[in-house]
Design a protein around this motif. Structure first.
Motif, PDB file in Angstrom:
ATOM      1  N   ALA A 110       1.122  -1.451   0.061  1.00 57.83           N
ATOM      2  CA  ALA A 110      -0.184  -0.116  -0.060  1.00 57.83           C
ATOM      3  C   ALA A 110       0.411   1.035  -0.064  1.00 57.83           C
ATOM      4  O   ALA A 110       1.005   2.364  -0.881  1.00 57.83           O
ATOM      5  CB  ALA A 110      -1.110   0.528   0.887  1.00 57.83           C
ATOM      6  N   PHE A 111       1.850   1.437   0.601  1.00 55.73           N
ATOM      7  CA  PHE A 111       3.029   2.793   0.683  1.00 55.73           C
ATOM      8  C   PHE A 111       3.994   2.920  -0.987  1.00 55.73           C
ATOM      9  O   PHE A 111       3.575   4.299  -1.380  1.00 55.73           O
ATOM     10  CB  PHE A 111       3.780   1.931   1.983  1.00 55.73           C
ATOM     11  CG  PHE A 111       5.158   3.162   2.402  1.00 55.73           C
ATOM     12  CD1 PHE A 111       5.555   4.400   2.472  1.00 55.73           C
ATOM     13  CD2 PHE A 111       6.408   3.489   0.868  1.00 55.73           C
ATOM     14  CE1 PHE A 111       5.720   4.849   2.673  1.00 55.73           C
ATOM     15  CE2 PHE A 111       7.356   4.135   1.117  1.00 55.73           C
ATOM     16  CZ  PHE A 111       7.465   4.670   1.388  1.00 55.73           C
ATOM     17  N   LEU A 112       3.969   1.649  -1.400  1.00 59.70           N
ATOM     18  CA  LEU A 112       4.787   1.494  -2.464  1.00 59.70           C
ATOM     19  C   LEU A 112       3.636   2.206  -3.411  1.00 59.70           C
ATOM     20  O   LEU A 112       4.056   3.063  -4.108  1.00 59.70           O
ATOM     21  CB  LEU A 112       4.779  -0.180  -3.022  1.00 59.70           C
ATOM     22  CG  LEU A 112       6.178  -0.297  -2.215  1.00 59.70           C
ATOM     23  CD1 LEU A 112       6.090  -1.642  -2.901  1.00 59.70           C
ATOM     24  CD2 LEU A 112       7.531   0.006  -2.421  1.00 59.70           C
ATOM     25  N   ASP A 113       2.618   1.956  -3.743  1.00 56.32           N
ATOM     26  CA  ASP A 113       1.482   2.360  -4.551  1.00 56.32           C
ATOM     27  C   ASP A 113       1.067   3.892  -3.942  1.00 56.32           C
ATOM     28  O   ASP A 113       0.844   4.835  -5.107  1.00 56.32           O
ATOM     29  CB  ASP A 113       0.252   1.161  -4.740  1.00 56.32           C
ATOM     30  CG  ASP A 113       0.025   0.749  -4.864  1.00 56.32           C
ATOM     31  OD1 ASP A 113       0.740  -0.087  -6.129  1.00 56.32           O
ATOM     32  OD2 ASP A 113      -0.975  -0.499  -4.949  1.00 56.32           O
ATOM     33  N   ARG A 114       0.804   4.108  -2.958  1.00 54.84           N
ATOM     34  CA  ARG A 114       0.485   5.474  -2.460  1.00 54.84           C
ATOM     35  C   ARG A 114       1.529   6.947  -2.756  1.00 54.84           C
ATOM     36  O   ARG A 114       1.922   7.022  -3.041  1.00 54.84           O
ATOM     37  CB  ARG A 114       0.683   5.903  -0.685  1.00 54.84           C
ATOM     38  CG  ARG A 114      -0.269   7.163  -0.573  1.00 54.84           C
ATOM     39  CD  ARG A 114      -0.103   6.482   0.958  1.00 54.84           C
ATOM     40  NE  ARG A 114       0.278   6.507   1.827  1.00 54.84           N
ATOM     41  CZ  ARG A 114       0.395   5.030   2.292  1.00 54.84           C
ATOM     42  NH1 ARG A 114      -0.216   3.999   2.687  1.00 54.84           N
ATOM     43  NH2 ARG A 114       1.522   5.083   3.007  1.00 54.84           N
ATOM     44  N   HIS A 115       3.031   6.226  -3.044  1.00 53.13           N
ATOM     45  CA  HIS A 115       4.044   6.936  -3.061  1.00 53.13           C
ATOM     46  C   HIS A 115       4.354   6.593  -4.796  1.00 53.13           C
ATOM     47  O   HIS A 115       5.607   7.058  -5.094  1.00 53.13           O
ATOM     48  CB  HIS A 115       4.754   6.888  -2.231  1.00 53.13           C
ATOM     49  CG  HIS A 115       5.003   7.442  -0.805  1.00 53.13           C
ATOM     50  ND1 HIS A 115       4.225   8.581  -0.946  1.00 53.13           N
ATOM     51  CD2 HIS A 115       3.541   6.626  -0.018  1.00 53.13           C
ATOM     52  CE1 HIS A 115       4.342   8.708   0.435  1.00 53.13           C
ATOM     53  NE2 HIS A 115       4.210   7.760   0.881  1.00 53.13           N
ATOM     54  N   ALA A 116       3.119   5.780  -5.466  1.00 52.73           N
ATOM     55  CA  ALA A 116       3.911   5.438  -6.414  1.00 52.73           C
ATOM     56  C   ALA A 116       5.402   5.294  -7.274  1.00 52.73           C
ATOM     57  O   ALA A 116       6.036   5.599  -7.789  1.00 52.73           O
ATOM     58  CB  ALA A 116       4.312   6.900  -7.647  1.00 52.73           C
ATOM     59  N   ILE A 117       6.022   4.415  -5.868  1.00 55.43           N
ATOM     60  CA  ILE A 117       7.501   3.464  -6.792  1.00 55.43           C
ATOM     61  C   ILE A 117       6.651   2.307  -6.749  1.00 55.43           C
ATOM     62  O   ILE A 117       6.030   1.451  -6.816  1.00 55.43           O
ATOM     63  CB  ILE A 117       7.286   3.287  -4.759  1.00 55.43           C
ATOM     64  CG1 ILE A 117       7.795   4.302  -4.676  1.00 55.43           C
ATOM     65  CG2 ILE A 117       9.039   2.170  -5.479  1.00 55.43           C
ATOM     66  CD1 ILE A 117       8.325   4.532  -2.505  1.00 55.43           C
ATOM     67  N   PRO A 118       7.451   1.830  -8.362  1.00 58.55           N
ATOM     68  CA  PRO A 118       7.047   0.772  -9.023  1.00 58.55           C
ATOM     69  C   PRO A 118       7.675  -0.699  -8.270  1.00 58.55           C
ATOM     70  O   PRO A 118       8.784  -0.809  -7.889  1.00 58.55           O
ATOM     71  CB  PRO A 118       7.938   0.476 -10.160  1.00 58.55           C
ATOM     72  CG  PRO A 118       9.152   1.754  -9.574  1.00 58.55           C
ATOM     73  CD  PRO A 118       8.576   2.780  -8.604  1.00 58.55           C
ATOM     74  N   THR A 119       6.154  -1.562  -8.424  1.00 59.61           N
ATOM     75  CA  THR A 119       6.747  -3.075  -7.164  1.00 59.61           C
ATOM     76  C   THR A 119       5.900  -3.364  -8.904  1.00 59.61           C
ATOM     77  O   THR A 119       4.901  -3.128  -9.943  1.00 59.61           O
ATOM     78  CB  THR A 119       5.819  -2.384  -6.745  1.00 59.61           C
ATOM     79  OG1 THR A 119       6.135  -4.155  -5.676  1.00 59.61           O
ATOM     80  CG2 THR A 119       4.723  -1.975  -6.123  1.00 59.61           C
TER      81      THR A 119
END
Length: 427
Positions: A110-119
């Protein structure tokens, strides 16, 4: 200075080994430690479990410990840094709120999605019926992950729908990883080359360590069950200067900035497990809130800077004033395990061949214990044999040559650690 390292694995032996080299350090206590830390220069074991926060805090206070470095994830997720901070003791690692990045894969995704970090694309589930319905609509391979801590083994790469369904059922029922698997992540399978990227963070500033590459699968060629790590080397040739810059720009700096914007102060080691696509794009497989194991061992072999000084700067929020110095040579470590690991395995087997080490080869201990009969196995991952070399090939040869002199009845190890880097060197 008195330093306390918390943990008992190969990572903690390597950290204690490196911290003891600082001229500022008088003694490094390791709790609970292993046979390697018990016999290391300027080190002493303390019989306190890594998750016994009350006893660790009491020991640090009574013995006037000036710096504590937390090795494993369990005490971090349990809030050990918060407790030490409240008592006015300097403790290096992320606070409990920040350690959720490792403690919950759902939180991290959720953190990655929220901050547009690729995953990788993913869905999370707590009910088997919903997971089954989703899995049956997806193409394989799929990755099934336990949400909570599972000692690096809570990931199944399912090559068939049946395997994915079975993994989901075992996790959600609690059979596989207990409470850690009661919530799962079902994730798309990413192709490319994996790399480990570890940085020191002081809340705002970032100092990246040397790149490394881990080998998670138990058997040669990346086959067999997932483990906590069967070997690693540094630097990782896949992380060239351009890729390094891209990882910092697209992953590490946005992660630290994202934590700040979320009101979370992150101070400690931040580990990003990455998949590097054929297009060079890094995507996050996982975050760990501490140094990796076994990546720490070759990284510490190559570090020429004073680790105590770096940690003190991070605790003071002055990491931007520091620079890192590295041995230009490569370092490679091979993990020796008990037969059967990561499943059932025997302990209490006498290890033959331990003794005086060479300057360019170090045997880091993990699952070992001192007994009246000698040093015996006391865990799944037992030793990590690390060597330096002018090339990965040379470091590999030195490590395996040292392994040839070691033995216990059910010793097991991969014989291809570093194979990707060695292949690059022969082109």
């Amino acid at each position: 200075m008195k330093v306390l390292v918390i943990g008992n694995g190969g990572r903690e032996h390597a950290l204690a080994w490196k911290l003891s080299q600082s001229p500022e350090v008088h003694i490094v206590y390791v709790a609970p430690g292993n046979a390697g830390t018990a016999t290391a220069r300027k080190a002493a074991n303390v019989a306190i479990a890594a998750d016994n926060i009350d006893a660790l805090l009491e020991f640090a206070q009574q013995n006037k410990v000036e710096l504590t470095v937390v090795g494993p994830e369990v005490p971090l997720v349990a809030g050990i840094v918060d407790r030490f901070d409240a008592a006015g003791l300097r403790c290096f690692g992320p606070a409990q709120a920040a350690a959720q990045l490792e403690g919950s894969k759902a939180f991290a995704k959720a953190f990655l999605d929220r901050h547009a970090i690729p995953t990788a694309a993913y869905r999370e589930f707590t009910e088997l019926a919903a997971a089954v319905a989703y899995i049956e609509t997806q193409s394989v391979p799929l990755v099934i992950k336990a949400d909570g801590l599972a000692a690096g083994k809570g990931v199944v790469i399912a090559m068939s729908t049946a395997e994915a369904l079975n993994a989901a059922a075992r996790m959600l029922s609690g059979d596989a990883f207990g409470q850690a698997g009661r919530r799962i992540i079902v994730e798309e399978f990413l192709e490319g080359e994996e790399a480990s990227f570890i940085a020191i963070v002081d809340g705002e500033h970032v100092l990246p360590l040397a790149s490394s590459q881990d080998h998670k699968a138990r058997d040669e060629g990346g086959t067999g069950p997932n483990t906590g790590g069967m070997g690693a080397y540094s630097p990782a040739p896949a992380v060239d200067a351009d890729t390094h810059a891209r990882i910092m720009r697209d992953v590490i700096k946005p992660a630290v900035a994202g934590l700040v914007s979320d009101g979370i102060y992150y101070r400690g080691f931040l580990y990003a497990g990455l998949m590097l696509g054929t297009d060079g794009r890094p995507r996050v497989l996982e975050f760990n809130c501490r140094c990796g194991d076994p990546e720490t061992q070759p990284i510490m072999m190559r570090m020429r800077s004073d680790l105590v000084k770096l940690i003190q700067a991070a605790l003071d929020g002055k990491l931007h004033d520091e620079e890192l110095e590295w041995d230009k040579r490569a370092a490679l470590g091979v993990v020796l395990t008990a037969g059967g690991y990561p499943g059932d395995y025997a302990t209490g087997e006498l290890i033959e061949g331990l003794g005086a080490e060479q300057p360019e080869v170090v045997v880091f201990h993990a699952g070992t214990a001192i007994t009246p009969a000698g040093i015996k196995t006391d865990g799944g991952r037992v030793l990590c044999v690390c060597a330096l070399g002018d090339s990965v090939s040379e470091a590999q040869a030195r490590a395996y040559a040292r392994i040839d002199s070691l033995n216990w009845p059910q010793m097991y190890y991969r014989r291809d650690i570093g194979h990707r880097a060695v292949a690059r060197e022969t082109l």
